[in-house]
Design a protein around this motif. Structure first.
Motif, mmCIF file in Angstrom:
data_model
loop_
_atom_site.group_PDB
_atom_site.id
_atom_site.type_symbol
_atom_site.label_atom_id
_atom_site.label_comp_id
_atom_site.label_asym_id
_atom_site.label_seq_id
_atom_site.Cartn_x
_atom_site.Cartn_y
_atom_site.Cartn_z
ATOM 1 N N SER A 1 -51.103 152.635 79.873
ATOM 2 C CA SER A 1 -49.615 152.609 80.185
ATOM 3 C C SER A 1 -49.411 151.291 79.676
ATOM 4 O O SER A 1 -48.696 150.386 80.662
ATOM 5 N N LEU B 1 -43.657 151.605 80.691
ATOM 6 C CA LEU B 1 -42.471 152.896 81.101
ATOM 7 C C LEU B 1 -43.317 153.887 82.059
ATOM 8 O O LEU B 1 -44.494 154.021 81.988
ATOM 9 N N SER B 2 -42.474 154.558 83.114
ATOM 10 C CA SER B 2 -43.000 155.610 83.904
ATOM 11 C C SER B 2 -43.282 156.698 82.903
ATOM 12 O O SER B 2 -42.544 156.775 81.724
ATOM 13 N N ASP C 1 -41.813 159.703 83.298
ATOM 14 C CA ASP C 1 -40.810 160.393 83.078
ATOM 15 C C ASP C 1 -40.127 159.524 82.027
ATOM 16 O O ASP C 1 -39.414 160.430 81.101
ATOM 17 N N GLU C 2 -40.051 158.260 82.104
ATOM 18 C CA GLU C 2 -39.288 157.524 80.935
ATOM 19 C C GLU C 2 -39.856 157.582 79.684
ATOM 20 O O GLU C 2 -39.217 157.635 78.658
ATOM 21 N N LEU C 3 -41.300 157.706 79.668
ATOM 22 C CA LEU C 3 -42.184 157.845 78.372
ATOM 23 C C LEU C 3 -41.790 159.092 77.895
ATOM 24 O O LEU C 3 -41.196 159.365 76.549
ATOM 25 N N ASN C 4 -41.797 160.150 78.441
ATOM 26 C CA ASN C 4 -41.467 161.714 77.900
ATOM 27 C C ASN C 4 -39.992 161.437 77.267
ATOM 28 O O ASN C 4 -39.608 162.285 76.496
ATOM 29 N N PHE C 5 -38.988 160.911 78.196
ATOM 30 C CA PHE C 5 -37.596 160.910 77.539
ATOM 31 C C PHE C 5 -37.624 160.248 76.339
ATOM 32 O O PHE C 5 -36.902 160.831 75.297
ATOM 33 N N GLN C 6 -38.168 159.102 76.334
ATOM 34 C CA GLN C 6 -38.182 158.376 74.963
ATOM 35 C C GLN C 6 -38.844 159.194 73.834
ATOM 36 O O GLN C 6 -38.304 159.255 72.725
#
Length: 191
Positions: free
Chosen positions: A10, A14-15, A17-22
């Motif tokens: 990591s 980013l968390s 969820d944030e990483l998946n969103f990006q």
């Protein structure tokens, strides 16, 4: 597609969820960017070539959906008249270097009028009845006159021919006469 479980560690801060969103946002942007970069194939006459048809192509810079549909419709209309008229119309469009849809449509109309007029002249020459031959030639003359009007319309659209209107004020006294039009003096025969 890139997924969170494929990323080692990591390091990005980013968390999950944030990483998946990006990742999802970047994939959507990449797809949109690729869709925007696909040029429409352009063929003879500057018309878009439908994917079902082959041929030599140029690229069209960022056409709208409406422009592509209009081009496809123009091509369908031309081919419905026959390949001979379609070829002549596309050649006419190339010859006048049609710069927009209006000029392309006029070029197509010109080719159709020329074809119709020439066919009527041919029919008149084969006609045994002089009355029918005369009528057929009259129709051909109308087609050719309309053709010439179309050529003039293209010239006027391009600013080659400009219409000039001259307004003059003339006072005519009671019992006088006015002449409207061009008056040529001289040139008559002398005795």
């Amino acid at each position: 597609m890139l997924r969170l479980d494929q990323i080692q560690g990591s390091e990005c801060g980013l968390s999950p969820d944030e990483l998946n969103f990006q990742i999802a946002a970047r994939e959507l942007m990449a797809v949109a960017e690729m869709d925007a970069c696909v040029p429409a194939p352009i063929g003879t006459g500057g018309e878009v070539i439908p994917s079902a048809h082959g041929g030599l192509i140029d690229t069209l810079t960022t056409p709208s959906v409406a422009a592509i549909e209009a081009s496809n419709l123009r091509t369908e209309l031309l081919t419905s008249l026959g390949n001979d008229i379609a070829a002549m119309a596309l050649d006419t469009s190339d010859t006048i270097q049609a710069a927009n849809s209006l000029e392309k449509m006029l070029a197509h109309q010109l080719a159709s009028l020329h074809h119709a007029g020439m066919r009527m002249v041919h029919r008149a020459n084969l006609q045994q009845d002089p009355v029918l031959a005369s009528r057929t030639l009259g129709a051909a003359v109308k087609a050719f006159s309309t053709f010439q009007g179309g050529v003039a319309a293209i010239r006027q659209l391009r600013g080659v021919e400009k219409q000039h209107i001259v307004v003059q004020h003339v006072n005519v006294g009671q019992g006088g006469q006015a002449v409207v039009g061009t008056v040529n003096t001289g040139g008559g025969q002398s005795q």
